[in-house]
Design a protein around this motif. Structure first.
Motif, PDB file in Angstrom:
ATOM      1  N   ALA A 230       0.818  -1.217   0.000  1.00 30.73           N
ATOM      2  CA  ALA A 230       0.000   0.000   0.000  1.00 30.73           C
ATOM      3  C   ALA A 230       0.848   1.262   0.000  1.00 30.73           C
ATOM      4  CB  ALA A 230      -0.928  -0.006   1.213  1.00 30.73           C
ATOM      5  N   VAL A 231       2.021   1.217   0.599  1.00 32.55           N
ATOM      6  CA  VAL A 231       2.879   2.405   0.622  1.00 32.55           C
ATOM      7  C   VAL A 231       3.287   2.802  -0.791  1.00 32.55           C
ATOM      8  CG1 VAL A 231       5.154   3.255   1.353  1.00 32.55           C
ATOM      9  CG2 VAL A 231       3.695   2.015   2.967  1.00 32.55           C
ATOM     10  N   LEU A 239      -4.227  -5.375  -6.162  1.00 31.23           N
ATOM     11  CA  LEU A 239      -3.316  -6.305  -5.494  1.00 31.23           C
ATOM     12  C   LEU A 239      -3.297  -6.071  -3.993  1.00 31.23           C
ATOM     13  CD1 LEU A 239      -1.165  -8.517  -5.642  1.00 31.23           C
ATOM     14  CD2 LEU A 239       0.535  -6.712  -6.064  1.00 31.23           C
ATOM     15  N   VAL A 240      -3.329  -4.809  -3.618  1.00 27.39           N
ATOM     16  CA  VAL A 240      -3.340  -4.484  -2.197  1.00 27.39           C
ATOM     17  C   VAL A 240      -4.606  -5.007  -1.531  1.00 27.39           C
ATOM     18  CG1 VAL A 240      -3.328  -2.589  -0.525  1.00 27.39           C
ATOM     19  CG2 VAL A 240      -1.855  -2.491  -2.534  1.00 27.39           C
ATOM     20  N   GLN A 241      -5.725  -4.929  -2.244  1.00 20.01           N
ATOM     21  CA  GLN A 241      -6.968  -5.423  -1.677  1.00 20.01           C
ATOM     22  C   GLN A 241      -6.934  -6.945  -1.486  1.00 20.01           C
ATOM     23  OE1 GLN A 241     -10.237  -4.095  -4.075  1.00 20.01           O
ATOM     24  NE2 GLN A 241      -9.706  -1.919  -3.883  1.00 20.01           N
ATOM     25  N   VAL A 242      -6.420  -7.661  -2.476  1.00 17.08           N
ATOM     26  CA  VAL A 242      -6.331  -9.113  -2.361  1.00 17.08           C
ATOM     27  C   VAL A 242      -5.402  -9.505  -1.218  1.00 17.08           C
ATOM     28  CG1 VAL A 242      -5.610 -11.226  -3.540  1.00 17.08           C
ATOM     29  CG2 VAL A 242      -6.894  -9.482  -4.788  1.00 17.08           C
ATOM     30  N   VAL A 243      -4.264  -8.855  -1.151  1.00 20.55           N
ATOM     31  CA  VAL A 243      -3.325  -9.143  -0.058  1.00 20.55           C
ATOM     32  C   VAL A 243      -3.947  -8.809   1.283  1.00 20.55           C
ATOM     33  CG1 VAL A 243      -1.088  -8.514   0.933  1.00 20.55           C
ATOM     34  CG2 VAL A 243      -1.297  -8.848  -1.534  1.00 20.55           C
ATOM     35  N   GLY A 244      -4.739  -7.727   1.327  1.00 22.07           N
ATOM     36  CA  GLY A 244      -5.381  -7.345   2.575  1.00 22.07           C
ATOM     37  C   GLY A 244      -6.359  -8.405   3.078  1.00 22.07           C
ATOM     38  N   TRP A 245      -7.160  -8.970   2.191  1.00 22.85           N
ATOM     39  CA  TRP A 245      -8.099 -10.009   2.602  1.00 22.85           C
ATOM     40  C   TRP A 245      -7.377 -11.290   3.027  1.00 22.85           C
ATOM     41  CZ3 TRP A 245     -12.897  -9.350   3.934  1.00 22.85           C
ATOM     42  CH2 TRP A 245     -13.623  -8.285   3.430  1.00 22.85           C
ATOM     43  N   LEU A 246      -6.323 -11.648   2.304  1.00 20.26           N
ATOM     44  CA  LEU A 246      -5.570 -12.848   2.670  1.00 20.26           C
ATOM     45  C   LEU A 246      -4.889 -12.695   4.031  1.00 20.26           C
ATOM     46  CD1 LEU A 246      -3.958 -13.822  -0.781  1.00 20.26           C
ATOM     47  CD2 LEU A 246      -5.940 -14.859   0.349  1.00 20.26           C
ATOM     48  N   THR A 247      -4.323 -11.544   4.256  1.00 20.23           N
ATOM     49  CA  THR A 247      -3.664 -11.327   5.551  1.00 20.23           C
ATOM     50  C   THR A 247      -4.685 -11.234   6.688  1.00 20.23           C
ATOM     51  OG1 THR A 247      -3.646  -8.932   5.113  1.00 20.23           O
ATOM     52  CG2 THR A 247      -1.663 -10.194   4.528  1.00 20.23           C
ATOM     53  N   TRP A 248      -5.873 -10.764   6.399  1.00 23.91           N
ATOM     54  CA  TRP A 248      -6.903 -10.736   7.439  1.00 23.91           C
ATOM     55  C   TRP A 248      -7.337 -12.146   7.819  1.00 23.91           C
ATOM     56  CZ3 TRP A 248     -12.214 -12.051   7.484  1.00 23.91           C
ATOM     57  CH2 TRP A 248     -12.914 -11.612   8.617  1.00 23.91           C
ATOM     58  N   LEU A 249      -7.461 -13.025   6.836  1.00 21.31           N
ATOM     59  CA  LEU A 249      -7.769 -14.416   7.130  1.00 21.31           C
ATOM     60  C   LEU A 249      -6.631 -15.084   7.910  1.00 21.31           C
ATOM     61  CD1 LEU A 249      -9.371 -15.556   3.736  1.00 21.31           C
ATOM     62  CD2 LEU A 249     -10.545 -14.989   5.882  1.00 21.31           C
ATOM     63  N   ALA A 250      -5.396 -14.742   7.546  1.00 27.64           N
ATOM     64  CA  ALA A 250      -4.256 -15.277   8.293  1.00 27.64           C
ATOM     65  C   ALA A 250      -4.252 -14.770   9.731  1.00 27.64           C
ATOM     66  CB  ALA A 250      -2.953 -14.903   7.583  1.00 27.64           C
ATOM     67  N   ALA A 251      -4.651 -13.519   9.919  1.00 27.45           N
ATOM     68  CA  ALA A 251      -4.739 -12.991  11.282  1.00 27.45           C
ATOM     69  C   ALA A 251      -5.796 -13.737  12.083  1.00 27.45           C
ATOM     70  CB  ALA A 251      -5.066 -11.491  11.240  1.00 27.45           C
ATOM     71  N   GLY A 252      -6.939 -14.045  11.465  1.00 27.41           N
ATOM     72  CA  GLY A 252      -7.959 -14.814  12.172  1.00 27.41           C
ATOM     73  C   GLY A 252      -7.468 -16.181  12.595  1.00 27.41           C
ATOM     74  N   GLY A 288     -10.759   0.418   5.487  1.00 26.08           N
ATOM     75  CA  GLY A 288     -10.394   1.830   5.299  1.00 26.08           C
ATOM     76  C   GLY A 288      -9.585   2.065   4.046  1.00 26.08           C
ATOM     77  N   THR A 289      -9.000   1.000   3.520  1.00 27.59           N
ATOM     78  CA  THR A 289      -8.189   1.155   2.312  1.00 27.59           C
ATOM     79  C   THR A 289      -8.760   0.421   1.119  1.00 27.59           C
ATOM     80  OG1 THR A 289      -6.855  -0.774   2.951  1.00 27.59           O
ATOM     81  CG2 THR A 289      -6.098   1.362   3.709  1.00 27.59           C
ATOM     82  N   LEU A 290      -9.818  -0.365   1.293  1.00 26.17           N
ATOM     83  CA  LEU A 290     -10.346  -1.138   0.178  1.00 26.17           C
ATOM     84  C   LEU A 290     -11.366  -0.329  -0.623  1.00 26.17           C
ATOM     85  CD1 LEU A 290     -10.783  -4.629   1.865  1.00 26.17           C
ATOM     86  CD2 LEU A 290      -8.931  -3.811   0.435  1.00 26.17           C
TER      87      LEU A 290
END
Length: 290
Positions: A230-231, A239-252, A288-290
């Motif tokens: 995102a920076v 790509l940032v959105q896809v990575v964001g969803w994947l990392t959110w699932l990993a956080a869960g 907030g970023t999607l």
């Protein structure tokens, strides 16, 4: 007349003898026939005399309380015999004292505190073993530093906030970035405390310091890949959105494993305990970023 005085009857037979009453505790003698009287006499010589009962105020039990009992060769006292009561100990119960299962009943194979490098790499590569080993150790140092650094960079993951920080002067941008870092630290502390409270209400037994510290590290480390893209690409990039969803699932997944190991809970309860923190991260950071 002489016959009557000598106790003889009219038949002129021998005088009749009245049978004597047997003493107390003995069996009554049979009729005075010579053969039966001899057999009864032999039985009395073979059987020991019975003593009269002396209860001394003790209650009677079932069976003959005065019959001799042969003790078992491996028992000091004759259990369950009259006058004795067998004592059962709760320590002989293979299932413990009858209490229901509680979290933390089994021994936990924890070890010494991991250094910060092994801790950070273990959360990503060996999460289950790392969380189990660190369930009794506070991780305030790595948690505060990593979350603060993450907060400093998180402002550049929001398109509008990044433009304001870039266009602002250095004297205005530095306090703004520092306050953002402090805000992420405070938010991580609050969300971690909420997760710990929910885990305890669901039956967990973990300590609050490891739970809060590890939750802050999970929040920061899992969102780091999205933040890096995102920076440079902006928060609205696909790509940032896809990575964001994947990392959110990993956080869960990491939150569930951490709460399960730290509080000795099954995974459904562990996921429920971390649900509020996951929703907050999704609404405040990801969306907030999607």
């Amino acid at each position: 007349m002489a016959g009557f005085r000598n106790g003889r009857g009219r038949a002129g037979g021998p005088p009749r003898q009245q049978p004597q009453q047997a003493p107390y505790g003995y069996n009554a003698p049979p009729p005075a026939y010579p053969q039966q009287q001899q057999q009864w006499s032999q039985q009395q010589h073979q059987q020991p005399p019975q003593q009269p009962p002396q209860p001394h105020g003790e209650p009677e039990y079932f069976g003959d309380p005065y019959a001799p009992q042969a003790p078992h060769p491996q028992q000091h006292y004759a259990a369950n015999n009259p006058g004795h009561t067998q004592v059962f100990s709760v320590h002989d119960d293979p299932y413990g004292d009858g209490a229901t299962y509680q979290a933390g009943a089994a021994a936990v194979p924890t070890g010494p505190r991991l250094p910060w490098k092994a801790l950070l790499s273990g959360i990503v590569l060996r999460p289950a073993d790392t969380f189990l080993r660190m369930r009794d150790h506070a991780v305030w140092g790595p948690a505060l530093i990593v979350t603060f650094l993450y907060g400093l960079l998180a402002i550049f993951g929001f398109d509008k906030a990044r433009e304001e920080a870039i266009n602002a002067t250095l004297s205005n941008a530095v306090p703004y970035v520092l306050l953002t870092g402090v805000g992420f630290v405070i938010g991580g502390l609050v969300l971690g405390a909420v997760t710990h409270t929910l885990a305890r209400q669901l039956g967990g037994d973990g300590s609050w310091q490891p739970t809060v510290g590890l939750s802050m590290l999970i929040m920061s480390l899992t969102d780091a890949p999205r933040l890096i893209f995102a920076v440079f690409l902006g928060g609205e990039n696909g790509l940032v959105q896809v990575v964001g969803w994947l990392t959110w699932l990993a956080a869960g997944a990491l939150f569930t494993v951490m709460v399960s190991r730290s509080h000795d809970l099954p995974w459904p309860k562990a996921l429920g305990a971390s649900a509020i923190q996951l929703v907050a991260l999704l609404s405040l950071i990801k969306l907030g970023t999607l």
